[in-house]
Design a protein around this motif. Structure first.
Motif, PDB file in Angstrom:
ATOM      1  N   SER A   1      49.189 -44.204 -36.182  1.00 48.32           N
ATOM      2  CA  SER A   1      47.901 -43.585 -35.823  1.00 48.32           C
ATOM      3  C   SER A   1      47.338 -42.691 -36.928  1.00 48.32           C
ATOM      4  O   SER A   1      46.137 -42.412 -36.935  1.00 48.32           O
ATOM      5  N   LYS A   2      48.152 -42.261 -37.853  1.00 46.59           N
ATOM      6  CA  LYS A   2      47.657 -41.376 -38.931  1.00 46.59           C
ATOM      7  C   LYS A   2      47.486 -42.118 -40.263  1.00 46.59           C
ATOM      8  O   LYS A   2      47.203 -41.502 -41.281  1.00 46.59           O
ATOM      9  N   THR A   3      47.681 -43.432 -40.246  1.00 48.55           N
ATOM     10  CA  THR A   3      47.546 -44.212 -41.488  1.00 48.55           C
ATOM     11  C   THR A   3      46.091 -44.227 -41.955  1.00 48.55           C
ATOM     12  O   THR A   3      45.183 -44.421 -41.149  1.00 48.55           O
ATOM     13  N   LYS A   4      45.916 -44.027 -43.267  1.00 47.73           N
ATOM     14  CA  LYS A   4      44.562 -44.071 -43.837  1.00 47.73           C
ATOM     15  C   LYS A   4      44.224 -45.512 -44.183  1.00 47.73           C
ATOM     16  O   LYS A   4      45.106 -46.273 -44.602  1.00 47.73           O
ATOM     17  N   ASP A   5      42.970 -45.891 -44.069  1.00 45.16           N
ATOM     18  CA  ASP A   5      42.503 -47.242 -44.435  1.00 45.16           C
ATOM     19  C   ASP A   5      43.370 -48.341 -43.833  1.00 45.16           C
ATOM     20  O   ASP A   5      43.875 -49.217 -44.548  1.00 45.16           O
ATOM     21  N   LEU A   6      43.552 -48.274 -42.527  1.00 45.66           N
ATOM     22  CA  LEU A   6      44.436 -49.237 -41.842  1.00 45.66           C
ATOM     23  C   LEU A   6      44.023 -50.684 -42.141  1.00 45.66           C
ATOM     24  O   LEU A   6      44.872 -51.549 -42.388  1.00 45.66           O
ATOM     25  N   LYS A   7      42.713 -50.907 -42.147  1.00 43.77           N
ATOM     26  CA  LYS A   7      42.219 -52.264 -42.406  1.00 43.77           C
ATOM     27  C   LYS A   7      42.730 -52.770 -43.758  1.00 43.77           C
ATOM     28  O   LYS A   7      43.218 -53.896 -43.863  1.00 43.77           O
ATOM     29  N   GLU A   8      42.630 -51.922 -44.791  1.00 43.47           N
ATOM     30  CA  GLU A   8      43.064 -52.334 -46.140  1.00 43.47           C
ATOM     31  C   GLU A   8      44.566 -52.543 -46.186  1.00 43.47           C
ATOM     32  O   GLU A   8      45.061 -53.463 -46.834  1.00 43.47           O
ATOM     33  N   VAL A   9      45.314 -51.696 -45.470  1.00 43.89           N
ATOM     34  CA  VAL A   9      46.781 -51.851 -45.414  1.00 43.89           C
ATOM     35  C   VAL A   9      47.105 -53.201 -44.783  1.00 43.89           C
ATOM     36  O   VAL A   9      47.930 -53.972 -45.294  1.00 43.89           O
ATOM     37  N   CYS A  10      46.417 -53.528 -43.693  1.00 44.71           N
ATOM     38  CA  CYS A  10      46.689 -54.784 -42.981  1.00 44.71           C
ATOM     39  C   CYS A  10      46.327 -56.000 -43.853  1.00 44.71           C
ATOM     40  O   CYS A  10      47.021 -57.011 -43.815  1.00 44.71           O
ATOM     41  N   ARG A  11      45.277 -55.860 -44.615  1.00 40.84           N
ATOM     42  CA  ARG A  11      44.806 -56.996 -45.443  1.00 40.84           C
ATOM     43  C   ARG A  11      45.807 -57.397 -46.532  1.00 40.84           C
ATOM     44  O   ARG A  11      45.705 -58.475 -47.095  1.00 40.84           O
TER      45      ARG A  11
END
Ligand code: NAD
Length: 294
Positions: free
Chosen positions: A191-201
């Motif tokens: 829940s505190k991860t920054k730029d989750l979308k970019e991490v997932c990509r």
């Protein structure tokens, strides 16, 4: 691109068949019939359904099922007494206490009172420690099932970038440990991860275990990635009914991913299959036998 749909129902059915064969061999060669005790406190309808399907799966695999249904006002002391009896019972190889427990009971205390060798949920700190240090352990069922599904697409996960969204003790953390043991490069997002979308990509393997309906959108997914959706969320459906969805937007994922699990019919059936797998593994370990081959 249209992703391959990973049929968790069919894969779980095949696994259950293999477990049944291994259990029959264990009975024939060593006279051991694995037994699972399931403890349910109170009458939460969802828990009752889940417990019933576990007992059915155990019986179908040729194992013994011992159901203990206790009233909602059961005291902590009485529950601990039952666990003590089950720990001592030689015909019981696995003990599973259905969560959530009523508020008068300290769940952590109860789970920690289960003999680690019978802890088929893999929640005991001894099993968590064994998993983290690469020793023989009983590992939580949902993570085990999730990795089995991923390996149907990528038989070797070595070197792949794996992202796990969620860091719970029952899914996210043990899943990350299993992936590390498979030689993945693992990122745990939360829940505190920054730029989750970019991490997932970045993920070749994306596991979503959050509990937020359809949070992972198509443009969060690397083209061709394997997506394992652990989430189970009940949302409003048509005609005043409800329906189940995962943490991944399935329709969008189908367009981008290489492979994806549906909800329902993905990880869910694997969890039940892995409960009976762990019961078989616990029975083998208790007799000093090697890991069963299934
Ligand atoms: P949990 O609530 O214990 O943990 C959720 C995790 O998601 C937390 O670690 C939190 O940090 C993270 N999170 C919350 N909001 C987030 C956000 N906006 N962005 C990124 N991360 C966020 O839940 P759990 O017990 O791990 O279960 C997760 C999901 O998996 C639920 O939907 C649950 O129903 C489902 N589940 C399915 C099975 C199965 O058999 N298929 C088994 C267990 C759990």
């Amino acid at each position: 691109m249209t992703a391959t749909i990973i049929d968790g129902k069919a894969i779980a059915q095949e696994l259950r068949g293999n477990i049944a064969k291994a259990a029959a061999q264990l009975a024939k060669e060593h006279g051991i019939v694995p037994g699972l005790a399931v403890v349910l406190v109170g009458n939460d309808p969802a828990s009752e359904v889940y417990v019933k399907s576990k007992s059915k799966a155990v019986t179908e695999a040729g194992m013994k099922s011992f159901d203990h249904k206790l009233p909602a006002d059961t005291s902590q002391a009485d529950l601990l007494k039952l666990i003590e009896q089950l720990n001592a019972d030689k015909s019981v190889h696995g003990i599973l206490v259905q969560l959530p427990l009523p508020s008068q009971i300290d769940s952590t205390l109860v789970l920690n009172s289960i003999d680690p060798g019978k802890d088929v949920d893999g929640f005991h700190p001894v099993n968590a420690g064994r998993l983290a240090t690469g020793q023989r352990a009983l590992v939580p069922c949902t993570p085990v099932g999730s990795v089995i599904l991923a390996k149907t697409i990528n038989p070797s996960l070595a070197g792949l970038d794996a992202v796990v969204i969620g860091r719970s003790n029952i899914v996210g953390k043990p899943l990350a440990q299993l992936l590390l043991a498979e030689n993945c490069t693992v990122t745990i997002a939360h829940s505190k991860t920054k730029d989750l979308k970019e991490v997932c990509r970045r993920a070749d393997l994306l596991f979503a275990a959050v509990g937020r309906p359809e949070m992972v959108r198509g443009d969060w997914i690397k083209p061709g990635a394997t997506v394992i959706d652990v989430g189970i969320n009940r949302v409003p459906g048509e005609g005043g009914k409800t329906r189940l969805v995962g943490d991944v937007n399935y329709k969008e994922a189908l367009e981008v991913a290489g492979a994806v699990t549906p909800v329902p019919g993905g990880v869910g059936p694997m969890t039940i299959a892995c409960v009976i797998l762990n019961t078989l593994r616990a029975a083998c370990a208790s007799a000093g036998l090697p890991e069963p081959k299934v």
